[in-house]
Write a protein that holds these residues in place. Structure first.
Motif, PDB file in Angstrom:
ATOM      1  N   CYS A   1      43.436  39.064  32.577  1.00  0.00           N
ATOM      2  CA  CYS A   1      43.128  39.879  33.210  1.00  0.00           C
ATOM      3  C   CYS A   1      41.863  38.867  34.273  1.00  0.00           C
ATOM      4  O   CYS A   1      41.464  38.027  33.621  1.00  0.00           O
TER       5      CYS A   1
ATOM      6  N   CYS B   1      38.100  39.766  33.206  1.00  0.00           N
ATOM      7  CA  CYS B   1      37.500  39.577  31.891  1.00  0.00           C
ATOM      8  C   CYS B   1      38.076  38.480  31.016  1.00  0.00           C
ATOM      9  O   CYS B   1      37.574  37.726  30.172  1.00  0.00           O
TER      10      CYS B   1
ATOM     11  N   THR C   1      41.073  38.657  29.596  1.00  0.00           N
ATOM     12  CA  THR C   1      41.860  39.105  28.714  1.00  0.00           C
ATOM     13  C   THR C   1      43.241  39.131  28.726  1.00  0.00           C
ATOM     14  O   THR C   1      43.668  39.395  29.832  1.00  0.00           O
ATOM     15  N   LYS C   2      44.131  38.664  27.781  1.00  0.00           N
ATOM     16  CA  LYS C   2      45.512  38.661  27.877  1.00  0.00           C
ATOM     17  C   LYS C   2      45.996  40.062  27.925  1.00  0.00           C
ATOM     18  O   LYS C   2      45.630  40.890  26.917  1.00  0.00           O
ATOM     19  N   VAL C   3      46.902  40.241  28.907  1.00  0.00           N
ATOM     20  CA  VAL C   3      47.737  41.515  29.034  1.00  0.00           C
ATOM     21  C   VAL C   3      49.101  41.477  29.185  1.00  0.00           C
ATOM     22  O   VAL C   3      49.400  40.369  29.352  1.00  0.00           O
TER      23      VAL C   3
ATOM     24  N   SER D   1      51.620  45.768  32.710  1.00  0.00           N
ATOM     25  CA  SER D   1      50.229  46.471  32.714  1.00  0.00           C
ATOM     26  C   SER D   1      49.856  46.266  33.971  1.00  0.00           C
ATOM     27  O   SER D   1      49.869  45.459  34.554  1.00  0.00           O
TER      28      SER D   1
ATOM     29  N   CYS E   1      43.690  46.425  33.148  1.00  0.00           N
ATOM     30  CA  CYS E   1      43.205  45.744  31.860  1.00  0.00           C
ATOM     31  C   CYS E   1      42.776  46.715  30.784  1.00  0.00           C
ATOM     32  O   CYS E   1      42.173  47.670  30.965  1.00  0.00           O
ATOM     33  N   GLN E   2      43.385  46.312  29.773  1.00  0.00           N
ATOM     34  CA  GLN E   2      42.749  47.355  28.408  1.00  0.00           C
ATOM     35  C   GLN E   2      41.560  47.168  27.862  1.00  0.00           C
ATOM     36  O   GLN E   2      41.058  47.870  27.244  1.00  0.00           O
ATOM     37  N   ASN E   3      40.728  46.074  28.496  1.00  0.00           N
ATOM     38  CA  ASN E   3      39.580  45.722  28.048  1.00  0.00           C
ATOM     39  C   ASN E   3      38.511  46.332  29.089  1.00  0.00           C
ATOM     40  O   ASN E   3      37.573  47.182  28.571  1.00  0.00           O
ATOM     41  N   CYS E   4      38.499  46.121  30.184  1.00  0.00           N
ATOM     42  CA  CYS E   4      37.664  46.216  31.093  1.00  0.00           C
ATOM     43  C   CYS E   4      37.953  47.409  32.203  1.00  0.00           C
ATOM     44  O   CYS E   4      37.433  47.954  32.811  1.00  0.00           O
TER      45      CYS E   4
END
Length: 287
Positions: free
Chosen positions: A5, A8, A10-12, A16, A19-22
């Motif tokens: 991402c 942030c 984060t690995k996605v 996708s 982002c699954q985090n932010c």
């Protein structure tokens, strides 16, 4: 290759989109890890979306205000009939030395003039096709018929016949006396004078024909009047033809039929002729 991402880190997964985090959108160039160096392209984080404020159902639908009823419509007044449009008259074109005048006939004027000529020709044809009636020639047959029938009835009370012998009167009486068999002046010569049915029939037919001449049906009353006038004429003729044989008179006696009988015959004959003429004229007029 792993995808990270840009916001942030984060690995996605490769498929996708966010982002699954932010929750940032993954539309930037992904950072590829080749084991030696890590290059991360920084992008500005996506602005956070403000959540939609909750709206109460009552605020969404506003109540409809009271609607005032529509006022009653006043009844339509009586519409006056449209006046009939008069047929346009054809414009007469005047000629002069310089040519036509300013007013020229239109198509409507030609049509009106043609229809007027057609109606006039039909009227003239109808006048020539029907024969002249009694009113057109000046002979009031309706009145003449009534007068003749009345005169024929009245003449029954006038001298009808005279029976004489060598200048001496034996029987002298009017039509009514011969009809009922009442001859007071002949009592010394004749014992019993019989009733004459021919005169009774003639007198009754004259009265019935006179009354029928006042009927409302013109053609019907003319036919009935002609029939009863014929019966009256036949009764008077039979009275004369059978006179000597009916009263059993001798050959020496002289019989004279007087003016009462003569004019009664003429009156009924004129009534008969007038009825036939008037009937034919009115019948041809209605065809």
């Amino acid at each position: 290759m792993p995808v990270f991402c840009p916001n942030c880190g984060t690995k996605v997964s490769d498929s996708s989109r966010f982002c699954q985090n932010c929750g940032a959108a993954l539309n930037a160039t992904p950072v590829i890890d080749n084991g030696a160096t890590e290059t991360v392209s920084q992008t500005s984080p996506t602005e956070s979306i403000n959540p939609v404020e909750s709206v109460s159902p009552a605020e969404i639908i506003t109540p409809v205000e009271n609607i005032t009823p529509v006022e009653s419509v006043a009844p339509v007044e009586d519409v006056k009939p449209v006046e009939s449009v008069s047929t346009p008259k054809p414009v007469q074109t005047s000629y002069s030395s310089s040519g036509y005048s300013s007013e020229r006939p239109t198509v409507a004027s030609y049509a009106a003039a043609r229809s007027s000529k057609t109606s006039q020709s039909q009227t003239e044809a109808s006048r020539t096709s029907y024969p002249a009636t009694s009113s057109s020639v000046g002979i009031p047959w309706q009145v003449i018929i009534k007068i003749c029938l009345l005169v024929g009835i009245v003449l029954f009370f006038c001298p009808f016949a005279l029976v004489s012998c060598d200048g001496t009167t034996v029987v002298d009486g009017n039509g009514a006396e011969f009809a009922v068999g009442y001859l007071p002046d002949a009592e010394e010569y004749v014992d019993d004078v019989p009733v004459n049915p021919f005169l009774l029939v003639a007198f009754g037919a004259g009265i019935i024909g006179f009354l029928c001449s006042f009927a409302s049906d013109t053609t019907g009353r003319l036919k009935v009047t002609a029939v009863f006038a014929t019966i009256a004429i036949a009764g008077l003729l039979l009275f004369r033809v059978t006179f000597k044989g009916y009263y059993d008179l001798d050959d020496e006696l002289t019989v004279e039929f007087l003016w009462g009988w003569i004019f009664s015959m003429i009156a009924f004959a004129v009534a008969f002729v007038g009825s036939i003429v008037q009937y034919k004229a009115e019948k041809e007029e209605y065809i």
